[in-house]
Design a protein around this motif. Structure first.
Motif, PDB file in Angstrom:
ATOM      1  N   TRP A 129      -4.153  -3.364  -0.216  1.00 17.21           N
ATOM      2  CA  TRP A 129      -2.734  -3.259  -0.538  1.00 17.21           C
ATOM      3  C   TRP A 129      -1.968  -4.367   0.192  1.00 17.21           C
ATOM      4  O   TRP A 129      -2.204  -4.638   1.356  1.00 17.21           O
ATOM      5  CB  TRP A 129      -2.155  -1.907  -0.103  1.00 17.21           C
ATOM      6  CG  TRP A 129      -2.888  -0.701  -0.601  1.00 17.21           C
ATOM      7  CD1 TRP A 129      -4.048  -0.676  -1.338  1.00 17.21           C
ATOM      8  CD2 TRP A 129      -2.529   0.663  -0.372  1.00 17.21           C
ATOM      9  NE1 TRP A 129      -4.419   0.628  -1.586  1.00 17.21           N
ATOM     10  CE2 TRP A 129      -3.501   1.464  -0.998  1.00 17.21           C
ATOM     11  CE3 TRP A 129      -1.483   1.298   0.308  1.00 17.21           C
ATOM     12  CZ2 TRP A 129      -3.458   2.850  -0.969  1.00 17.21           C
ATOM     13  CZ3 TRP A 129      -1.429   2.677   0.344  1.00 17.21           C
ATOM     14  CH2 TRP A 129      -2.414   3.448  -0.300  1.00 17.21           C
TER      15      TRP A 129
ATOM     16  N   VAL B 256       7.371 -12.657  -1.946  1.00 18.88           N
ATOM     17  CA  VAL B 256       7.931 -11.432  -2.540  1.00 18.88           C
ATOM     18  C   VAL B 256       9.330 -11.251  -1.962  1.00 18.88           C
ATOM     19  O   VAL B 256       9.519 -10.595  -0.929  1.00 18.88           O
ATOM     20  CB  VAL B 256       7.046 -10.195  -2.245  1.00 18.88           C
ATOM     21  CG1 VAL B 256       7.580  -8.972  -2.989  1.00 18.88           C
ATOM     22  CG2 VAL B 256       5.594 -10.465  -2.642  1.00 18.88           C
TER      23      VAL B 256
ATOM     24  N   ARG C 270      -2.187  -8.565  -3.752  1.00 22.65           N
ATOM     25  CA  ARG C 270      -2.476  -7.593  -4.812  1.00 22.65           C
ATOM     26  C   ARG C 270      -1.249  -7.391  -5.704  1.00 22.65           C
ATOM     27  O   ARG C 270      -1.348  -7.371  -6.935  1.00 22.65           O
ATOM     28  CB  ARG C 270      -2.903  -6.259  -4.149  1.00 22.65           C
ATOM     29  CG  ARG C 270      -3.019  -5.065  -5.067  1.00 22.65           C
ATOM     30  CD  ARG C 270      -4.430  -4.901  -5.615  1.00 22.65           C
ATOM     31  NE  ARG C 270      -4.532  -3.801  -6.541  1.00 22.65           N
ATOM     32  CZ  ARG C 270      -4.973  -2.580  -6.228  1.00 22.65           C
ATOM     33  NH1 ARG C 270      -5.367  -2.311  -4.993  1.00 22.65           N
ATOM     34  NH2 ARG C 270      -5.041  -1.628  -7.144  1.00 22.65           N
ATOM     35  N   TYR C 271      -0.105  -7.283  -5.074  1.00 28.13           N
ATOM     36  CA  TYR C 271       1.131  -7.073  -5.836  1.00 28.13           C
ATOM     37  C   TYR C 271       1.392  -8.257  -6.768  1.00 28.13           C
ATOM     38  O   TYR C 271       1.731  -8.091  -7.941  1.00 28.13           O
ATOM     39  CB  TYR C 271       2.310  -6.866  -4.878  1.00 28.13           C
ATOM     40  CG  TYR C 271       3.644  -6.807  -5.577  1.00 28.13           C
ATOM     41  CD1 TYR C 271       3.964  -5.739  -6.426  1.00 28.13           C
ATOM     42  CD2 TYR C 271       4.587  -7.819  -5.420  1.00 28.13           C
ATOM     43  CE1 TYR C 271       5.173  -5.695  -7.096  1.00 28.13           C
ATOM     44  CE2 TYR C 271       5.801  -7.786  -6.086  1.00 28.13           C
ATOM     45  CZ  TYR C 271       6.084  -6.719  -6.920  1.00 28.13           C
ATOM     46  OH  TYR C 271       7.290  -6.678  -7.585  1.00 28.13           O
TER      47      TYR C 271
ATOM     48  N   GLU D  34       7.515  -0.070  -0.415  1.00 33.21           N
ATOM     49  CA  GLU D  34       6.763   1.036  -1.033  1.00 33.21           C
ATOM     50  C   GLU D  34       5.528   1.408  -0.228  1.00 33.21           C
ATOM     51  O   GLU D  34       5.158   2.574  -0.158  1.00 33.21           O
ATOM     52  CB  GLU D  34       6.400   0.682  -2.487  1.00 33.21           C
ATOM     53  CG  GLU D  34       7.663   0.640  -3.327  1.00 33.21           C
ATOM     54  CD  GLU D  34       7.425   0.564  -4.825  1.00 33.21           C
ATOM     55  OE1 GLU D  34       6.260   0.601  -5.270  1.00 33.21           O
ATOM     56  OE2 GLU D  34       8.425   0.470  -5.557  1.00 33.21           O
TER      57      GLU D  34
ATOM     58  N   ALA E 219       0.822  -8.131  -0.433  1.00 31.69           N
ATOM     59  CA  ALA E 219       1.485  -9.095  -1.319  1.00 31.69           C
ATOM     60  C   ALA E 219       0.526  -9.717  -2.332  1.00 31.69           C
ATOM     61  O   ALA E 219       0.877  -9.863  -3.507  1.00 31.69           O
ATOM     62  CB  ALA E 219       2.148 -10.182  -0.490  1.00 31.69           C
TER      63      ALA E 219
ATOM     64  N   GLY F 190       0.726  -6.449  -9.862  1.00 33.11           N
ATOM     65  CA  GLY F 190       1.938  -5.625  -9.831  1.00 33.11           C
ATOM     66  C   GLY F 190       1.795  -4.311  -9.074  1.00 33.11           C
ATOM     67  O   GLY F 190       2.742  -3.530  -8.995  1.00 33.11           O
ATOM     68  N   THR F 191       0.607  -4.070  -8.477  1.00 35.81           N
ATOM     69  CA  THR F 191       0.415  -2.800  -7.767  1.00 35.81           C
ATOM     70  C   THR F 191       0.949  -2.891  -6.341  1.00 35.81           C
ATOM     71  O   THR F 191       0.626  -3.829  -5.609  1.00 35.81           O
ATOM     72  CB  THR F 191      -1.089  -2.448  -7.681  1.00 35.81           C
ATOM     73  OG1 THR F 191      -1.631  -2.471  -8.988  1.00 35.81           O
ATOM     74  CG2 THR F 191      -1.313  -1.082  -7.051  1.00 35.81           C
ATOM     75  N   THR F 192       1.739  -1.906  -5.972  1.00 35.91           N
ATOM     76  CA  THR F 192       2.126  -1.779  -4.557  1.00 35.91           C
ATOM     77  C   THR F 192       1.226  -0.703  -3.946  1.00 35.91           C
ATOM     78  O   THR F 192       0.307  -1.002  -3.191  1.00 35.91           O
ATOM     79  CB  THR F 192       3.622  -1.439  -4.404  1.00 35.91           C
ATOM     80  OG1 THR F 192       3.909  -0.250  -5.153  1.00 35.91           O
ATOM     81  CG2 THR F 192       4.498  -2.579  -4.880  1.00 35.91           C
TER      82      THR F 192
ATOM     83  N   HIS G  20       7.040  -4.490  -2.130  1.00 33.95           N
ATOM     84  CA  HIS G  20       5.703  -3.954  -1.802  1.00 33.95           C
ATOM     85  C   HIS G  20       5.693  -3.388  -0.380  1.00 33.95           C
ATOM     86  O   HIS G  20       5.127  -2.330  -0.123  1.00 33.95           O
ATOM     87  CB  HIS G  20       4.622  -5.035  -1.980  1.00 33.95           C
ATOM     88  CG  HIS G  20       4.656  -6.084  -0.932  1.00 33.95           C
ATOM     89  ND1 HIS G  20       5.729  -6.920  -0.753  1.00 33.95           N
ATOM     90  CD2 HIS G  20       3.759  -6.432   0.037  1.00 33.95           C
ATOM     91  CE1 HIS G  20       5.491  -7.733   0.260  1.00 33.95           C
ATOM     92  NE2 HIS G  20       4.307  -7.457   0.752  1.00 33.95           N
TER      93      HIS G  20
END
Ligand code: NAD
Ligand code: IPM
Ligand code: MN
Length: 357
Positions: free
Chosen positions: A42, A79, A46-47, A87, A44, A51-53, A84
């Protein structure tokens, strides 16, 4: 020593988190504790990739399958919204209900303190920060955004339950935790701004009075947050256990980190007694330092020791703390605390000492 194998979820996150967390894992491994690490990506990268946080059921998995969470830091200049980080980090604190943010302020060596004539025994207090309420809950909104009449409201949420449980936690901490020299803790200080923020202040003041009456053996004290900031610098000797709200706790714990040698030295735990708790250094992802092998790993290593203590280990955390102290004395540290070595080299030195002690 804890008997069953403890499962630890590891989330290095962004920036220097990716360097200090592996460094701390090396030290944990060197201590010989029976733990098992599971890595989570988890953050930045990955986000930005998908788009996953927080993945679906992410917090349920952490709370259900692990004994503790070990986390680096979140925050990346790519970001801009910091969504992220919000969240993942605040999400974890809120949704896993980790209501007590425990941030010890301990000076290991006089050379680390920017104040004159201060010894380690003079700086040994703890900030107990409410971690699930206050202005951090993002209650409020923006009205007429972008116009000359724009109005922004950021509400300060304080519940009776939230205030009571953090104040009780602070008294229980005072009862059960000793100072580094083995002496008892004796005082709990409420830090607020009840002279100006009268509604929230009134609730904290009333609850503090009630709860402190249940702990007559401890001295209950009070300071406004502004005055406390002066006292932290003028005379940190008088401080023991400080309990405060989310935002004041954030700010005074960075001031406390300054007394310990800087953000690279400060450890913390995000705790809900009896539930899976999360441990992270106080510092952030420090983008300017990232990828350069210059970040101080000691905040993360002391956080690891705190986590192991929480998991029931006793000898290993003590050995880790003693080895960190020796690294500081022998300047086997990064430049921010007077040494000349890199993140990895400092951690290697500490890990070797832990393994051999
Ligand atoms: P920061 O703690 O990342 O860094 C501030 C400064 O402190 C650094 O520039 C550096 O000089 C020093 N520093 C911090 N950690 C250090 C270390 N291990 N070794 C040596 N020096 C160290 O705070 P910031 O610059 O305000 O924030 C950067 C990003 O981190 C932001 O996105 C912020 O939101 C985020 N942040 C995340 C967390 C967290 O995830 N727990 C905590 C704080 C800040
Ligand atoms: C901390 C950090 C966070 C906080 C930020 C990154 C939201 O500063 O852990 O101290 O304010 O709690
Ligand atoms: Mn902070």
């Amino acid at each position: 020593m804890a008997s069953t194998k403890k499962r630890i979820a590891v989330l290095p996150g962004d920036g220097i988190g990716k360097e200090v967390i592996p460094a701390a894992l090396e030290v944990i491994e060197a201590s010989g504790v029976t733990v098992e690490f599971t890595h989570f990506d988890w953050g930045a990268d990955r986000y930005l990739a998908d788009g996953t946080t927080v993945p679906t059921d992410g917090f349920t998995t952490l709370a259900g399958d692990f004994n503790a969470v070990f986390l680096g830091a979140f925050g990346d200049p790519r970001v801009k919204t910091n969504i992220h980080a919000k969240e993942i980090l605040l999400g974890m604190r809120f949704k896993m209900d980790l209501y007590a943010n425990v941030r010890p302020v301990r000076l290991l060596d006089p050379s680390l303190c920017p104040l004159k004539g201060i010894e380690p025994k003079d700086v040994d207090f703890v900030v107990i920060r409410e971690n699930t309420e206050g202005v951090y809950v993002d209650s409020g909104g923006i009205f007429k955004q972008g116009t000359a009449d724009e109005l922004a409201v950021q509400e300060d949420i304080n519940t009776r339950k939230g205030v009571e449980r953090i104040i009780r936690f602070a008294f229980e901490y005072c009862k059960s935790e000793k100072k580094s020299d083995g002496s008892a803790r004796t005082r709990v200080l409420l830090c607020d701004k009840s002279n100006a923020m009268t509604y929230a202040g009134s609730l904290w003041q009333r609850v503090f009075k009630e709860v402190s009456a249940e702990y007559p053996h401890f001295k209950a004290e009070h300071m406004y947050v502004d005055a406390l900031c002066t006292q932290m610098v003028r005379d940190p000797r008088q401080l023991d256990v400080i309990v405060t709200n989310n935002m004041f706790g954030d700010i005074i714990s960075d001031l406390g980190a300054g007394l310990q040698g800087g953000l690279g030295m400060a450890a913390s735990g995000n705790i809900h007694p009896g539930k899976t708790s999360m441990f992270e250094p106080v510092h952030g992802s420090a983008p300017p330092l990232a990828g350069k092998n210059v970040a101080n790993p000691i905040g993360a290593i002391l956080t690891a020791a705190m986590m192991l203590k929480h998991l029931g280990f006793t000898m290993e955390p003590s050995r880790i703390e003693a080895s960190v102290l020796e690294a500081v004395r022998q300047k086997q540290t990064t430049a921010d605390v007077g040494g000349t070595v890199g993140t990895r080299e400092s951690a290697d030195w500490i890990a070797k000492r832990v393994a051999g002690s």
